[in-house]
Design a protein around this motif. Structure first.
Motif, PDB file in Angstrom:
ATOM      1  N   MET A 106      28.025 -16.975 -15.522  1.00 62.66           N
ATOM      2  CA  MET A 106      27.819 -17.602 -14.216  1.00 62.66           C
ATOM      3  C   MET A 106      26.518 -17.133 -13.576  1.00 62.66           C
ATOM      4  O   MET A 106      25.746 -17.927 -13.010  1.00 62.66           O
ATOM      5  N   GLU A 107      26.259 -15.838 -13.652  1.00 58.81           N
ATOM      6  CA  GLU A 107      25.066 -15.286 -13.029  1.00 58.81           C
ATOM      7  C   GLU A 107      23.803 -15.858 -13.661  1.00 58.81           C
ATOM      8  O   GLU A 107      22.870 -16.266 -12.957  1.00 58.81           O
ATOM      9  N   ASP A 108      23.773 -15.907 -14.989  1.00 61.84           N
ATOM     10  CA  ASP A 108      22.603 -16.454 -15.672  1.00 61.84           C
ATOM     11  C   ASP A 108      22.384 -17.915 -15.310  1.00 61.84           C
ATOM     12  O   ASP A 108      21.258 -18.356 -15.079  1.00 61.84           O
ATOM     13  N   GLU A 109      23.472 -18.682 -15.263  1.00 64.51           N
ATOM     14  CA  GLU A 109      23.339 -20.102 -14.940  1.00 64.51           C
ATOM     15  C   GLU A 109      22.940 -20.295 -13.480  1.00 64.51           C
ATOM     16  O   GLU A 109      22.177 -21.210 -13.151  1.00 64.51           O
ATOM     17  N   ALA A 110      23.442 -19.444 -12.589  1.00 60.45           N
ATOM     18  CA  ALA A 110      23.048 -19.528 -11.181  1.00 60.45           C
ATOM     19  C   ALA A 110      21.550 -19.290 -11.024  1.00 60.45           C
ATOM     20  O   ALA A 110      20.872 -19.978 -10.247  1.00 60.45           O
ATOM     21  N   GLN A 111      21.011 -18.329 -11.766  1.00 63.57           N
ATOM     22  CA  GLN A 111      19.570 -18.085 -11.714  1.00 63.57           C
ATOM     23  C   GLN A 111      18.798 -19.281 -12.246  1.00 63.57           C
ATOM     24  O   GLN A 111      17.759 -19.663 -11.703  1.00 63.57           O
ATOM     25  N   ARG A 112      19.317 -19.887 -13.309  1.00 63.20           N
ATOM     26  CA  ARG A 112      18.625 -21.038 -13.883  1.00 63.20           C
ATOM     27  C   ARG A 112      18.612 -22.218 -12.918  1.00 63.20           C
ATOM     28  O   ARG A 112      17.608 -22.920 -12.796  1.00 63.20           O
ATOM     29  N   LEU A 113      19.734 -22.403 -12.209  1.00 66.04           N
ATOM     30  CA  LEU A 113      19.834 -23.502 -11.264  1.00 66.04           C
ATOM     31  C   LEU A 113      19.162 -23.190  -9.932  1.00 66.04           C
ATOM     32  O   LEU A 113      18.894 -24.092  -9.144  1.00 66.04           O
ATOM     33  N   GLY A 114      18.920 -21.922  -9.667  1.00 64.29           N
ATOM     34  CA  GLY A 114      18.322 -21.539  -8.398  1.00 64.29           C
ATOM     35  C   GLY A 114      19.311 -21.553  -7.252  1.00 64.29           C
ATOM     36  O   GLY A 114      18.958 -21.914  -6.121  1.00 64.29           O
ATOM     37  N   VAL A 115      20.571 -21.181  -7.525  1.00 64.99           N
ATOM     38  CA  VAL A 115      21.582 -21.104  -6.468  1.00 64.99           C
ATOM     39  C   VAL A 115      22.096 -19.674  -6.386  1.00 64.99           C
ATOM     40  O   VAL A 115      21.895 -18.869  -7.295  1.00 64.99           O
ATOM     41  N   PHE A 167      34.973 -28.047  -7.371  1.00 69.09           N
ATOM     42  CA  PHE A 167      35.359 -26.790  -8.006  1.00 69.09           C
ATOM     43  C   PHE A 167      35.501 -27.016  -9.500  1.00 69.09           C
ATOM     44  O   PHE A 167      35.552 -28.157  -9.988  1.00 69.09           O
ATOM     45  N   ALA A 168      35.567 -25.925 -10.229  1.00 64.29           N
ATOM     46  CA  ALA A 168      35.871 -25.962 -11.660  1.00 64.29           C
ATOM     47  C   ALA A 168      36.569 -24.664 -12.024  1.00 64.29           C
ATOM     48  O   ALA A 168      36.279 -23.611 -11.447  1.00 64.29           O
ATOM     49  N   PHE A 169      37.484 -24.741 -12.966  1.00 60.67           N
ATOM     50  CA  PHE A 169      38.211 -23.560 -13.406  1.00 60.67           C
ATOM     51  C   PHE A 169      37.636 -23.087 -14.738  1.00 60.67           C
ATOM     52  O   PHE A 169      37.215 -23.883 -15.569  1.00 60.67           O
ATOM     53  N   VAL A 170      37.630 -21.766 -14.918  1.00 62.56           N
ATOM     54  CA  VAL A 170      37.237 -21.196 -16.204  1.00 62.56           C
ATOM     55  C   VAL A 170      38.495 -21.125 -17.059  1.00 62.56           C
ATOM     56  O   VAL A 170      39.338 -20.236 -16.899  1.00 62.56           O
ATOM     57  N   ALA A 318      31.300 -23.772 -16.395  1.00 63.21           N
ATOM     58  CA  ALA A 318      32.065 -24.018 -15.177  1.00 63.21           C
ATOM     59  C   ALA A 318      31.136 -24.164 -13.976  1.00 63.21           C
ATOM     60  O   ALA A 318      31.333 -25.027 -13.116  1.00 63.21           O
ATOM     61  N   LEU A 319      30.116 -23.323 -13.933  1.00 64.04           N
ATOM     62  CA  LEU A 319      29.154 -23.412 -12.834  1.00 64.04           C
ATOM     63  C   LEU A 319      28.362 -24.718 -12.916  1.00 64.04           C
ATOM     64  O   LEU A 319      28.094 -25.368 -11.894  1.00 64.04           O
TER      65      LEU A 319
END
Length: 355
Positions: A106-115, A167-170, A318-319
């Motif tokens: 999640m953290e890596d994808e959040a950085q990629r998306l800029g959120v 929302f999305a569930f893992v 999920a993110l």
């Protein structure tokens, strides 16, 4: 069965694309400030100020950052914050924790998306769940939310679907209220592949050792096992692990003439130790395949036959599902299955000639 090396860890090296987080660090501001500058609106520029805005633009130029269109759409009239809510105290204390890769993805994808991610650490789940108080209202502090945890609430999922909250569930989840967005592991296919591997080794008396909880992941593994056994024209034999002693479970397998077993990850280690304590060999006397990663890390370093759960990919996907919903992209799949990593391992071997 093809063996794929399981890799985890953070990407590194100069080839990594610059992210909003990189821009924020260089400019000495928050990612929210970077998002405001990228939004380009007059109101946003006034909130940031000319000097800070110039600093951010300079950092963008130096890093070579290219704004992600999904992140920009999230910034339009929203907070650019996606929440993370867990049904158990799963936040890891070290990198060996079972839940760590989910959160890392999640953290890596959040950085990629800029959120930004907002961890709802103060909302301790109770028997009432999110619907029993102000839980869902509090989730709306964020634009959307990723939910995580084994013991989720069907009522919560039904209400989130009814309110059309992004929302999305893992992990795969179901509710009669409608489609639950999720990023799940393809447990059914992975379990079927493991059983097919045992069949290729000559085994015909193959048991499934599972738990009867009605949990979606348990059902998926059972379906995969039954599918592979039915395709081979064999009778499925399932043992409920329950609370029984590993020695008793081993006795039941041996008394039933089982030569191999596909076993849930939380009991397979105890079953192997029980076999070794009785002078049996694994895989000589009994072949064992582990159906996923154990939640509690094992002391013994065993090269398990079976599969590994794509935990980091599940967290990231999920993110992405939440981000796509926020961007208005309703045509893409909201329910995604991610293949597990199959591992040949050394705990399953050819059927012994005397078996």
């Amino acid at each position: 069965m093809t063996t794929t090396r399981h890799e985890s860890g953070r990407r590194s090296g100069s080839s990594r694309r610059p992210t909003q987080a990189d821009v924020a660090r260089l400019a000495g501001v928050s990612q929210t400030t970077v998002s405001l500058v990228l939004s380009g609106s007059g109101a946003a520029q006034r909130r940031v100020g000319e000097e800070v805005s110039e600093r951010v633009l300079r950092a963008i130029e130096l890093t070579g950052y290219v704004a992600n269109p999904v992140a920009q759409s999230l910034a339009g009239g929203r907070t650019s914050i996606i929440g993370v809510y867990t049904y158990e105290p799963v936040f890891p204390h070290d990198a060996g924790n079972f839940y760590y890769p989910f959160l890392e993805g999640m953290e890596d994808e959040a950085q990629r998306l800029g959120v930004d991610l907002l961890l709802f650490t103060s909302m301790a789940p109770s028997h009432r769940g999110l619907t029993g108080g102000s839980g869902i209202r509090r989730l709306r502090v964020a634009d959307g939310c990723v939910l995580l945890g084994r013991h989720s609430s069907p009522d919560d999922l039904a209400e989130l679907v009814r309110q059309e909250f992004p929302f999305a569930f893992v992990g795969r989840r179901e509710t009669p209220a409608g489609e639950v967005p999720f990023a799940g592991a393809a447990y059914q296919d992975a379990t079927a592949s493991v059983v097919e591997h045992l069949l290729e080794l000559g085994h015909r008396r193959i048991a499934l050792v599972n738990e009867y909880t009605g949990h979606e992941s348990v059902e998926d593994r059972a379906r995969g096992y039954r599918r592979a056994m039915a395709a081979a024209g064999l009778q499925p034999v399932t043992f409920d692990q329950g609370d029984r002693d590993a020695g008793d479970l081993l006795d039941a397998l041996r008394a039933s003439g089982m030569t191999a077993a596909a076993v849930s990850s939380d009991v397979v280690g105890r079953l192997r130790r029980a076999a070794l304590d009785r002078g049996l060999t694994v895989p000589g006397d009994l072949s064992l395949a582990r159906l996923g990663d154990p939640e509690i890390r094992e002391d013994a370093d065993v090269d398990w036959t079976g599969f590994l759960i794509p935990r980091m990919q599940m967290g990231a996907e999920a993110l992405r599902i939440v981000a796509r919903r926020l961007a208005g992209d309703e045509d893409t799949d909201a329910q995604v299955f991610i293949p597990c990593t199959l591992v040949d391992g050394s705990t399953a071997g050819p059927l012994a000639p005397s078996a």
